[in-house]
Each structure stands twice: as structure tokens, then as C-alpha cells.
Write a protein that holds these residues in place. Structure first.
Motif, short mmCIF file in Angstrom:
data_model
loop_
_atom_site.label_atom_id
_atom_site.label_comp_id
_atom_site.label_asym_id
_atom_site.label_seq_id
_atom_site.Cartn_x
_atom_site.Cartn_y
_atom_site.Cartn_z
N UNK A 115 0.81 -1.22 0.00
CA UNK A 115 0.00 0.00 0.00
C UNK A 115 0.85 1.27 0.00
N UNK A 116 2.00 1.22 0.66
CA UNK A 116 2.86 2.40 0.79
C UNK A 116 3.63 2.60 -0.52
N UNK A 165 6.91 5.30 4.57
CA UNK A 165 6.65 4.76 5.90
C UNK A 165 5.27 5.02 6.43
N UNK A 166 4.41 5.69 5.66
CA UNK A 166 3.02 5.92 6.05
C UNK A 166 2.12 5.65 4.84
N UNK A 167 0.88 5.28 5.11
CA UNK A 167 -0.09 5.03 4.05
C UNK A 167 -1.11 6.15 4.06
N UNK A 168 -1.19 6.87 2.96
CA UNK A 168 -2.20 7.93 2.85
C UNK A 168 -3.51 7.33 2.37
N UNK A 169 -4.57 8.11 2.48
CA UNK A 169 -5.88 7.66 2.01
C UNK A 169 -5.84 7.36 0.51
N UNK A 170 -5.14 8.19 -0.25
CA UNK A 170 -5.03 7.99 -1.69
C UNK A 170 -4.33 6.66 -1.99
N UNK A 171 -3.27 6.36 -1.24
CA UNK A 171 -2.56 5.09 -1.44
C UNK A 171 -3.47 3.90 -1.10
#
Length: 116
Positions: free
Chosen positions: A40-41, A46-52
Motif C-alpha cells: 500500500x505504501x 513509511x506511512x499510508x495515505x488515504x489515496x494510497x
């Protein structure tokens, strides 16, 4: 059906000489979770955004959205679901056996073979 029985590994020859062969490594749940996170990232920050998070489902959504209005109506979903059921119901009896239901599982892309 119950899961298949796992056969124990052979014990080996007690008269063998030399070092034992290395045992295969085991994937821990954390490693599997790290792999899932990495899928997903997309930009590897190191973070998953809503768009991802939503991006991985865009292709599937667009396939269901037949009129292209970016809204999925119940009718669009129902037609796709009924078509999927009909394709899986091999004997056309209106019921899915476990084997027929297995045919509805998403198809995974084959991994590329190593060109070593």
C-alpha cells in the motif's frame, strides 16, 4: 473439508557424517504484515495515505462502474455479482458447491520466474 495433514520431516540418517543442512527460514506474522504494508505504501515513505489505500481498488471499482459516472449503483453491483455467480455455477442448479465457490476467488497474477 478439514485441512490436509502435515507430514513430519524425515529424521535423517543417524550414521551420517558432516554438518546438518541448514533449516529453511520461517516467515513471521510481522514479516507478512510488513509486506502487506509495503504494497500500500506506494512512495515508500513509511506511512499510508488515504489515496494510497484507495488506489489499489480503483481498477476494480471502474470495472463495476459501467456507466462511468464514478458512482456505483446497486444495479451495477448486482449485475456483476449475478454474472459472477452464474459463471461459477457450473451445473446451473442455482447453488454453489465448495468447488464452484472456489472459482470465484480473485485470480492472482503469476510471479515472474527468476532469470538467474
Amino acid at each position: 473439508p478439514p485441512p490436509p495433514q502435515i507430514e513430519p520431516l524425515p529424521e535423517g540418517d543417524p550414521d551420517a557424517v558432516g554438518d546438518a543442512p541448514p533449516m529453511p527460514g520461517e516467515a513471521s506474522p510481522q514479516n507478512r504484515e510488513q509486506k502487506r504494508f509495503a504494497r500500500y505504501d506506494r512512495n515508500r515513505d513509511g506511512v499510508i495515505t488515504r489515496v494510497e489505500m484507495m488506489g489499489s481498488r480503483t481498477k476494480a471499482f471502474k470495472a463495476l462502474d459501467k456507466d462511468g459516472d464514478n458512482l456505483l449503483s446497486f444495479e451495477e453491483w448486482a449485475v456483476a455479482t449475478a454474472d459472477r455467480f452464474g459463471a461459477a455455477d457450473a451445473d446451473k442448479d442455482g447453488k454453489l458447491t465448495p468447488a464452484e465457490f472456489a472459482a470465484t476467488a480473485p485470480k492472482r497474477a503469476a510471479k515472474a520466474k527468476c532469470k538467474c
